[in-house]
Design a protein around this motif. Sequence first.
Motif, PDB file in Angstrom:
ATOM      1  N   ASN A   1       0.859  -1.241   0.086  1.00 42.56           N
ATOM      2  CA  ASN A   1       0.037   0.071   0.083  1.00 42.56           C
ATOM      3  C   ASN A   1       0.975   1.231   0.186  1.00 42.56           C
ATOM      4  O   ASN A   1       1.851   1.001   0.347  1.00 42.56           O
ATOM      5  N   GLN A   2       0.261   2.321  -0.718  1.00 40.20           N
ATOM      6  CA  GLN A   2       0.885   3.431  -0.512  1.00 40.20           C
ATOM      7  C   GLN A   2       0.216   4.520   0.049  1.00 40.20           C
ATOM      8  O   GLN A   2      -1.072   4.638  -0.292  1.00 40.20           O
ATOM      9  N   VAL A   3       0.915   5.594   0.495  1.00 37.80           N
ATOM     10  CA  VAL A   3       0.333   6.739   0.794  1.00 37.80           C
ATOM     11  C   VAL A   3       0.076   7.874  -0.038  1.00 37.80           C
ATOM     12  O   VAL A   3       0.636   8.082  -0.986  1.00 37.80           O
ATOM     13  N   GLU A   4      -1.091   8.361   0.100  1.00 37.91           N
ATOM     14  CA  GLU A   4      -1.333   9.880  -1.047  1.00 37.91           C
ATOM     15  C   GLU A   4      -0.593  11.003  -0.397  1.00 37.91           C
ATOM     16  O   GLU A   4      -0.625  11.195   0.716  1.00 37.91           O
ATOM     17  N   ILE A   5      -0.146  11.772  -1.181  1.00 41.83           N
ATOM     18  CA  ILE A   5       0.900  12.918  -0.845  1.00 41.83           C
ATOM     19  C   ILE A   5       0.155  14.231  -1.056  1.00 41.83           C
ATOM     20  O   ILE A   5      -0.556  14.202  -2.195  1.00 41.83           O
ATOM     21  N   ALA A   6       0.079  15.000  -0.111  1.00 39.76           N
ATOM     22  CA  ALA A   6      -0.675  16.273  -0.136  1.00 39.76           C
ATOM     23  C   ALA A   6       0.307  17.221   0.017  1.00 39.76           C
ATOM     24  O   ALA A   6       1.309  17.167   0.399  1.00 39.76           O
ATOM     25  N   SER A   7      -0.059  18.534  -0.572  1.00 42.74           N
ATOM     26  CA  SER A   7       0.862  19.583  -0.581  1.00 42.74           C
ATOM     27  C   SER A   7       0.988  20.394   0.877  1.00 42.74           C
ATOM     28  O   SER A   7      -0.122  20.613   1.405  1.00 42.74           O
ATOM     29  N   SER A   8       2.293  20.348   1.299  1.00 44.94           N
ATOM     30  CA  SER A   8       2.122  21.068   2.714  1.00 44.94           C
ATOM     31  C   SER A   8       1.998  22.586   2.485  1.00 44.94           C
ATOM     32  O   SER A   8       1.931  23.278   3.894  1.00 44.94           O
ATOM     33  N   ASP A   9       2.124  23.024   1.279  1.00 44.51           N
ATOM     34  CA  ASP A   9       1.684  24.788   1.088  1.00 44.51           C
ATOM     35  C   ASP A   9       0.471  25.082   1.606  1.00 44.51           C
ATOM     36  O   ASP A   9       0.505  26.104   1.816  1.00 44.51           O
ATOM     37  N   ASN A  10      -0.201  24.140   1.555  1.00 44.70           N
ATOM     38  CA  ASN A  10      -1.949  24.593   1.943  1.00 44.70           C
ATOM     39  C   ASN A  10      -2.196  24.235   3.658  1.00 44.70           C
ATOM     40  O   ASN A  10      -3.306  24.524   3.713  1.00 44.70           O
ATOM     41  N   LEU A  11      -1.331  23.834   4.207  1.00 46.48           N
ATOM     42  CA  LEU A  11      -1.497  23.847   5.645  1.00 46.48           C
ATOM     43  C   LEU A  11      -1.627  25.067   6.384  1.00 46.48           C
ATOM     44  O   LEU A  11      -1.231  26.176   5.848  1.00 46.48           O
ATOM     45  N   ARG A  12      -2.544  25.082   7.469  1.00 42.77           N
ATOM     46  CA  ARG A  12      -2.822  25.902   8.344  1.00 42.77           C
ATOM     47  C   ARG A  12      -2.671  25.915   9.727  1.00 42.77           C
ATOM     48  O   ARG A  12      -3.102  24.715  10.171  1.00 42.77           O
ATOM     49  N   SER A  13      -2.304  26.671  10.376  1.00 44.90           N
ATOM     50  CA  SER A  13      -2.188  26.384  11.855  1.00 44.90           C
ATOM     51  C   SER A  13      -3.545  26.004  12.470  1.00 44.90           C
ATOM     52  O   SER A  13      -4.379  26.710  12.091  1.00 44.90           O
ATOM     53  N   GLY A  14      -3.927  25.095  13.249  1.00 45.41           N
ATOM     54  CA  GLY A  14      -4.862  24.746  13.704  1.00 45.41           C
ATOM     55  C   GLY A  14      -5.726  23.442  12.800  1.00 45.41           C
ATOM     56  O   GLY A  14      -6.549  22.734  13.242  1.00 45.41           O
ATOM     57  N   ASP A  15      -5.139  23.265  11.939  1.00 43.38           N
ATOM     58  CA  ASP A  15      -5.376  22.049  11.005  1.00 43.38           C
ATOM     59  C   ASP A  15      -5.242  20.817  11.901  1.00 43.38           C
ATOM     60  O   ASP A  15      -4.122  20.625  12.600  1.00 43.38           O
ATOM     61  N   LEU A  16      -5.990  19.694  11.983  1.00 39.87           N
ATOM     62  CA  LEU A  16      -5.722  18.446  12.697  1.00 39.87           C
ATOM     63  C   LEU A  16      -4.444  17.773  11.849  1.00 39.87           C
ATOM     64  O   LEU A  16      -4.346  17.867  10.599  1.00 39.87           O
ATOM     65  N   ALA A  17      -3.667  17.102  12.817  1.00 36.47           N
ATOM     66  CA  ALA A  17      -2.478  16.454  12.207  1.00 36.47           C
ATOM     67  C   ALA A  17      -2.577  14.835  13.040  1.00 36.47           C
ATOM     68  O   ALA A  17      -2.762  15.051  14.264  1.00 36.47           O
ATOM     69  N   PHE A  18      -2.062  13.837  12.120  1.00 41.74           N
ATOM     70  CA  PHE A  18      -2.073  12.574  13.017  1.00 41.74           C
ATOM     71  C   PHE A  18      -0.590  12.029  12.632  1.00 41.74           C
ATOM     72  O   PHE A  18       0.005  11.975  11.569  1.00 41.74           O
ATOM     73  N   ALA A  19       0.022  11.727  13.774  1.00 40.24           N
ATOM     74  CA  ALA A  19       1.401  10.875  13.734  1.00 40.24           C
ATOM     75  C   ALA A  19       1.285   9.433  13.859  1.00 40.24           C
ATOM     76  O   ALA A  19       0.628   9.037  14.633  1.00 40.24           O
ATOM     77  N   VAL A  20       2.090   8.884  13.078  1.00 40.66           N
ATOM     78  CA  VAL A  20       1.998   7.498  13.136  1.00 40.66           C
ATOM     79  C   VAL A  20       3.333   6.817  12.968  1.00 40.66           C
ATOM     80  O   VAL A  20       4.067   7.382  12.255  1.00 40.66           O
ATOM     81  N   GLY A  21       3.432   5.966  13.863  1.00 41.03           N
ATOM     82  CA  GLY A  21       4.694   5.195  13.870  1.00 41.03           C
ATOM     83  C   GLY A  21       4.796   3.858  14.912  1.00 41.03           C
ATOM     84  O   GLY A  21       3.839   3.470  15.349  1.00 41.03           O
ATOM     85  N   TYR A  22       6.111   3.708  15.193  1.00 42.26           N
ATOM     86  CA  TYR A  22       6.320   2.725  16.230  1.00 42.26           C
ATOM     87  C   TYR A  22       7.283   3.206  17.353  1.00 42.26           C
ATOM     88  O   TYR A  22       8.289   2.928  17.500  1.00 42.26           O
TER      89      TYR A  22
END
Length: 236
Positions: free
Chosen positions: A136-157
């Motif tokens: 499976n692969q992740v879809e990539i979004a442009s970080s240029d469209n981010l705004r402070s206050g947007d939700l963010a999710f960190a994934v890892g181990y």
Amino acid sequence: MTFRLLTAASAMAIALSIGGAAAAQTAGSPPFDARRGVFTFAAGLERSLPAVVQVTTLSSAGGPTTGETEPKPLMGGSGVIIDAAQGIIVTNNHVVDGGQKFTVDMTDGRLFDAVLIGADKATDIAVLKIEATGLNQVEIASSDNLRSGDLAFAVGYPLGLDQTLTMGVISGLNRSGMGDAVEDYIQTDAAVNSGNSGGPLLDSRGRLIGINTSILSGGFGGGNDGIAFAVPTRIM
């Protein structure tokens, strides 16, 4: 007659405006799972979770003179598949730095040897490649469209745990001053700890917006204090 036509047209415009506003409000509301009766972002995120992998960096075997015949783990971290067809995985440079052998653990239990095909210390980004099918692969979004206050999710181990998902917001953009060569970090308060390095920072639709790379900690244990940084996709 003209007055009546204008009135009808105005009424229709008002109705469309009200309907559009209601639709916009519905579209902007958090996703609701009617079957379970809860608000959730699981549907978008679950599509990306199988693309998040565990990366282990190992030393070369010491050889007979040292009594070491097996490679030893040097570093553990996370990574994310960005090209399933080619088996391309992005992680942090500091996760693979100094390694001679690399392995990748998938969420389905498969384990693969990986080849390091690129690394950049300035941006702390490295690229691994595995030979595998059914990825499976992740879809990539442009970080240029981010705004402070947007939700963010960190994934890892993190901290030796299995795959872990944490949620926060975008706390700031274009952060610098950490002493690295290239600094244009996304700041988030999503919990990031040792082992999260190289894993993805996702938006609420499960799209990749950055690669988690470091934290700022004021405590003795060096744990999460709600200040984490990610390399944005625009310089990934």
